[in-house]
Design an enzyme around this catalytic site. Structure first.
Site, short mmCIF file in Angstrom:
data_model
loop_
_atom_site.label_atom_id
_atom_site.label_comp_id
_atom_site.label_asym_id
_atom_site.label_seq_id
_atom_site.Cartn_x
_atom_site.Cartn_y
_atom_site.Cartn_z
N VAL A 1 4.51 -2.16 0.95
CA VAL A 1 4.25 -3.62 1.00
C VAL A 1 2.53 -3.88 1.35
O VAL A 1 1.85 -2.66 1.58
CB VAL A 1 4.47 -4.27 2.65
N CYS A 2 2.10 -4.69 0.37
CA CYS A 2 0.59 -5.08 0.29
C CYS A 2 -0.17 -3.87 -0.31
O CYS A 2 0.42 -3.39 -1.32
CB CYS A 2 0.20 -5.56 1.74
#
Lengths: 213, 213
Positions: free
Chosen positions: B102-103
């Site tokens: 994520v991210c």
């Protein structure tokens, strides 16, 4: 002179961690904000998602809060009758600038006597319990009534956090935070509320929740 | 015979906690899932939001993971050159059924050599760094390429979690989870991506990110 904005999440064993961690992420980006995770003691607090969070403050050392936020969770039920917990909540809630909750946390605000005569949100499955505490349930994602700002179930905490960020620091800052956390949601399914999910799926989730206690 | 699905989040000091806690909440509701929060040691791991999370496993005791997920955060940069961290990630990533992030966690997957020749998502502000690791950046919220599933910035982890839940447990279960966590998002502003936010707001957030290191 302190310009800190003290924002406290009152956590407890069995808290639904995203109820707290979602708004905590958003609100930690408000200029001057200091996030507090508060429990009776500084021992790790178990969450419903398989890991524990360390409180930053206990009830004795927590400063007066500008914002108090109560998350929900499967551990919420024992707290409804925990005098020490409710007394802390009532005391902080009486003095705070904003008294807030996410998910079934509004039932804890209610049990602490903080929602009498107020409109409130709640997780859809528990919303009908609010009148027990003199609160008026509203089927919206964020409900504001004077200085009470309450959110619906779990993920509503992110929308709630941005709404409160705008209140604390202005719209421009809240918009910066929204872009920072890339909040451009794209749920893979369109079943995020009972109205959208339909009766069959809703009933199956009600059964899951009942089984979870 | 164990039917557990071991889902591990590789955390580190300065992790953006919502990158991990968002999908952890969703995935903890997958039947049979066991959530692991993993770091080198079992000491509390500080997050970017003012509180710390306790690892459940260290590098030595962590079982083979079915899913490994790497969150992003301001603490991501030192990890890019941390041999022990990268060796653990490479080892688990080579054996896992799903290798995910994520991210800016996708930059860590890249640094561990796990994205060479793969399409990948990333937080919008760091997406252009992916080619350094032989990965092809894609400006989408969730990107899937074979067994790599990567999410965009921070809140994309919730959409990612539901996508992965459907993969692990079927659409019906993922839909139940979505309704359980009331994921019917209602952002107060429409500025969740650079395209929607426009150049001025985007530039201001780029400056914030640069200042944060």
């Amino acid at each position: 002179m302190s310009t800190k904005i003290h924002i406290g999440f009152l956590i407890y064993p069995g808290v639904t961690q995203l109820d707290a961690t979602g708004p905590a992420q958003i609100l930690s980006l408000v200029p001057g904000a200091k996030i507090h995770m508060i429990w009776k003691e500084l021992e790790p607090v178990s969450t419903d998602a398989g890991f524990s969070i360390n409180p930053t403050d206990d009830f004795a050392t927590c400063p007066d809060l500008d914002v108090i936020c109560v998350p929900g969770g499967t551990g919420q039920r024992p707290m409804m009758a925990d005098e020490e917990f409710l007394a802390f909540l009532t005391r902080q809630g009486t003095g705070a600038r904003y008294v807030t909750s996410v998910c079934s946390g509004s039932l804890l605000l209610g049990a602490a006597g903080l929602l009498k005569g107020y409109k409130s949100a709640c997780h859809w499955a528990y919303r009908d319990l609010l009148p027990m505490f003199g609160a008026e349930p509203v089927a919206e994602r964020i409900v504001r009534d004077r200085n009470r700002i309450t959110g619906g179930g779990v993920t509503a905490g992110i929308d709630f956090g941005l709404t409160l960020a705008a209140e604390l620091a202005g719209e421009e800052t809240a918009k910066q935070i929204q872009l920072f956390v890339e909040y451009d949601p794209a749920p893979p399914f369109d079943v995020g509320s009972p109205e959208r999910a339909g009766p069959q799926l809703t009933e199956s989730v009600r059964s899951m929740l009942a089984a979870a206690g």
